[in-house]
Design an enzyme around this catalytic site. Structure first.
Site, PDB file in Angstrom:
ATOM      1  N   ARG A  63       0.810  -1.218   0.000  1.00 15.21           N
ATOM      2  CA  ARG A  63       0.000   0.000   0.000  1.00 15.21           C
ATOM      3  C   ARG A  63       0.847   1.274   0.000  1.00 15.21           C
ATOM      4  O   ARG A  63       0.330   2.362  -0.258  1.00 15.21           O
ATOM      5  CB  ARG A  63      -0.948   0.001   1.209  1.00 15.21           C
ATOM      6  CG  ARG A  63      -2.187  -0.870   0.989  1.00 15.21           C
ATOM      7  CD  ARG A  63      -3.092  -0.853   2.184  1.00 15.21           C
ATOM      8  NE  ARG A  63      -2.624  -1.770   3.225  1.00 15.21           N
ATOM      9  CZ  ARG A  63      -3.179  -1.866   4.423  1.00 15.21           C
ATOM     10  NH1 ARG A  63      -4.202  -1.090   4.753  1.00 15.21           N
ATOM     11  NH2 ARG A  63      -2.713  -2.725   5.310  1.00 15.21           N
ATOM     12  N   ASN A 121      -5.426  -5.212  19.043  1.00 17.83           N
ATOM     13  CA  ASN A 121      -4.067  -5.734  19.193  1.00 17.83           C
ATOM     14  C   ASN A 121      -3.087  -4.793  18.499  1.00 17.83           C
ATOM     15  O   ASN A 121      -3.229  -4.502  17.310  1.00 17.83           O
ATOM     16  CB  ASN A 121      -4.011  -7.132  18.561  1.00 17.83           C
ATOM     17  CG  ASN A 121      -2.607  -7.683  18.496  1.00 17.83           C
ATOM     18  OD1 ASN A 121      -1.757  -7.339  19.314  1.00 17.83           O
ATOM     19  ND2 ASN A 121      -2.367  -8.552  17.527  1.00 17.83           N
ATOM     20  N   ASN A 152       0.942   1.811   7.045  1.00 14.08           N
ATOM     21  CA  ASN A 152       0.700   0.962   5.884  1.00 14.08           C
ATOM     22  C   ASN A 152       0.654   1.733   4.572  1.00 14.08           C
ATOM     23  O   ASN A 152       0.760   1.142   3.510  1.00 14.08           O
ATOM     24  CB  ASN A 152      -0.621   0.203   6.067  1.00 14.08           C
ATOM     25  CG  ASN A 152      -0.544  -0.771   7.227  1.00 14.08           C
ATOM     26  OD1 ASN A 152       0.275  -1.679   7.225  1.00 14.08           O
ATOM     27  ND2 ASN A 152      -1.387  -0.569   8.238  1.00 14.08           N
ATOM     28  N   ARG A 177      29.233  24.659   3.522  1.00 13.90           N
ATOM     29  CA  ARG A 177      29.347  23.272   3.088  1.00 13.90           C
ATOM     30  C   ARG A 177      30.286  22.504   4.013  1.00 13.90           C
ATOM     31  O   ARG A 177      30.979  23.088   4.851  1.00 13.90           O
ATOM     32  CB  ARG A 177      29.817  23.243   1.633  1.00 13.90           C
ATOM     33  CG  ARG A 177      28.770  23.770   0.653  1.00 13.90           C
ATOM     34  CD  ARG A 177      29.350  24.050  -0.717  1.00 13.90           C
ATOM     35  NE  ARG A 177      30.027  22.881  -1.278  1.00 13.90           N
ATOM     36  CZ  ARG A 177      30.834  22.936  -2.332  1.00 13.90           C
ATOM     37  NH1 ARG A 177      31.080  24.110  -2.927  1.00 13.90           N
ATOM     38  NH2 ARG A 177      31.413  21.852  -2.777  1.00 13.90           N
ATOM     39  N   ALA A 202      41.138  46.214  -4.559  1.00 11.28           N
ATOM     40  CA  ALA A 202      39.916  45.748  -5.213  1.00 11.28           C
ATOM     41  C   ALA A 202      40.181  45.448  -6.686  1.00 11.28           C
ATOM     42  O   ALA A 202      40.978  46.128  -7.348  1.00 11.28           O
ATOM     43  CB  ALA A 202      38.826  46.799  -5.081  1.00 11.28           C
ATOM     44  N   ARG A 241      45.587  45.289 -11.225  1.00 10.88           N
ATOM     45  CA  ARG A 241      44.666  45.918 -12.178  1.00 10.88           C
ATOM     46  C   ARG A 241      45.406  46.381 -13.441  1.00 10.88           C
ATOM     47  O   ARG A 241      46.560  46.776 -13.375  1.00 10.88           O
ATOM     48  CB  ARG A 241      44.014  47.139 -11.546  1.00 10.88           C
ATOM     49  CG  ARG A 241      43.290  46.898 -10.246  1.00 10.88           C
ATOM     50  CD  ARG A 241      42.841  48.228  -9.664  1.00 10.88           C
ATOM     51  NE  ARG A 241      42.387  48.070  -8.285  1.00 10.88           N
ATOM     52  CZ  ARG A 241      42.348  49.065  -7.422  1.00 10.88           C
ATOM     53  NH1 ARG A 241      42.781  50.266  -7.776  1.00 10.88           N
ATOM     54  NH2 ARG A 241      41.913  48.851  -6.196  1.00 10.88           N
TER      55      ARG A 241
END
Length: 465
Positions: A20, A174, A232, A338, A428, A445
């Site tokens: 089932r 039962n 079930n 992670r 940067a 850069r």
């Protein structure tokens, strides 16, 4: 005699196909709160001191063995599915030398509590019974075997398909959980036939067999019918999952954890949470996760197998896996830690920061849009927006080391392996391919060029076309 002083064994029935469920996966491996449902009775048997504990497998036996192998159980194989009585007989070889109380559990009944089973075992012993069945009363007992009594005496258990209309009206059912005297139960099982609607060896027939030789049969009712819930189909699976979730969440709240909406908070059984932690809706805490006290966990956070320290703020939508987070960190929103990430403490990892196999020293931060993988970052480091550790060359992974008090400008790429010395500043927009000495300025850069009037000329040329 205390329970842990008794000689006890357990058999867990887990051989059924579970048609089932409409699934290729064996029924007893479908998860409840993140664990295969058969793991719950297996762990209960271990907690109660049952030795040996035997898991009877059949359908999908190899997969069931693999998942339950670490639960200190032995295995028995039921080749032909000839009923619960036959399944118990399949475990007899592993229990041939056992004398004592045999606890029978079902792999698809995961909500039983230790307290209920302790009551069952104590009652079984004080009554001197050969068989004691755990029962409960249901408003709608359809599908369950009914308990037929004469006063306090259990006469028999009749299955739904074999029950008369009068018997079907009985509400005491039962649960499929028993305490037996062993080896007596195996002796009477061999005398039981399968003259019934299913053509199977019913374990319930042991009741009549025991009475026929003058042995005592008892029944003890579980106080909470929910504990006896068998699974079930997937509707019942969802109901059992919700029940387990309520049980876990209620215990946490009673221990001092605040859950804003317990019905939409998903916490697995092994998770530990410290007092005064606040957990918002939609949070998933999984595996062997430990959350310290005084933390705030915002909506949509997912944490799997992590150790999180005290007073940590996990912001909305963040995902943490296999990581260690020190005290007083702020993570997210929408950050991804992670496996192998270690934050020493007082760290900030902001919006859309991803880490993997990275140690980040105390007080260091990356506020947004950054990837730090296969890296060792010292204390007091500031990592600017858009920084990437380029750790993979297509074949191997390489390490980036950034020492204490380094300032990393935005849009920087570290092409590993590379080491940045203490106190350095990275301009940067740089791509760093060589080691940088301590207290240095590193730039890569291209020279900026300005051509005045170029844009205006370009517009005029387009207008002429």
């Amino acid at each position: 005699m205390k329970i842990n002083e008794r000689k006890m064994a357990a058999v867990i029935l887990a051989a059924g196909r579970g048609t089932r469920m409409k699934s290729e996966r064996p029924k007893v491996l479908h998860p409840i709160a993140g664990l295969p449902m058969a793991m719950f009775p297996a762990r209960l048997a271990r907690e109660l001191g049952c030795d040996p504990a035997v898991l009877v497998v059949g359908h999908g036996a190899a997969a069931v063995r693999q998942k339950l192998a670490e639960e200190c159980v032995l295995f028995a194989h039921q080749e032909d599915q000839l009923g619960t009585g036959h399944a118990l007989l399949c475990a007899e070889p592993q229990l041939r030398d056992f004398t004592g109380t045999l606890l029978l559990l079902c792999g698809d009944v995961p909500l039983l509590s230790r307290e209920t089973l302790e009551r069952l075992l104590a009652y079984h012993e004080t009554q001197g019974a050969a068989v004691t069945v755990l029962t409960t009363e249901l408003i709608d007992p359809h599908g369950y075997g009914r308990i037929v009594r004469d006063g306090e005496e259990v006469l028999r258990i009749v299955e739904e398909k074999d029950a008369s209309l009068k018997e079907k009206a009985l509400r005491e059912i039962n649960t499929g959980i028993y305490a037996f005297e062993a080896p007596f139960v195996f002796e009477v099982l061999r005398t039981v036939g399968r003259d019934n609607a299913q053509g199977e060896y019913y374990l319930t027939d042991v009741v009549a067999a025991a009475r026929s030789v003058g042995r005592k049969v008892c029944a003890l009712a579980a106080a909470d019918p929910e504990e006896a819930m068998g699974i079930n189909d997937r509707v019942q699976l969802a109901a059992a999952s919700a029940a387990m979730r309520r049980r876990i969440n209620n215990a946490l709240m009673r221990a001092g954890v605040t859950l804003v909406d317990p019905e939409t908070t998903y916490i697995e059984p092994q998770v530990e949470v410290g007092t005064d932690t606040l957990i918002h809706p939609g949070v998933h805490l999984r595996g062997a996760t430990r959350i310290g006290g005084g933390c705030t966990i915002e909506p949509g956070v997912m944490v799997n197998d992590c150790a999180v320290g005290e007073r940590v703020h996990l912001k909305a939508g963040s995902v943490l896996e296999g990581s260690e987070v020190g005290d007083e960190c702020a993570i997210g929103p929408m950050a991804h830690l992670r496996p192998g990430t270690v934050l020493a403490g007082n760290n900030k990892l902001g919006n859309f920061v991803e880490t993997k196999k990275a140690f980040i020293g105390r007080g260091s931060q990356a506020s947004h849009l950054t990837y730090i993988g296969d890296a060792e970052v010292g204390t007091g480091v500031n990592i600017g927006c858009g920084t990437i550790t380029c750790n993979y060359d297509g074949v191997n992974k390489h390490k980036t080391v950034i020492e204490d008090d380094v300032f990393v400008g935005s849009d920087t790429q570290f092409v590993a392996p590379v080491k940045i010395g203490r106190g350095s500043l990275i301009g940067a927009g740089s791509t760093i391919t060589k080691d940088v000495p301590p207290d240095s300025l590193a730039l890569s850069r291209c020279e900026q060029k300005i051509i005045e009037g170029w844009a205006a000329k370009k517009r005029k040329s387009r207008e002429k076309k």
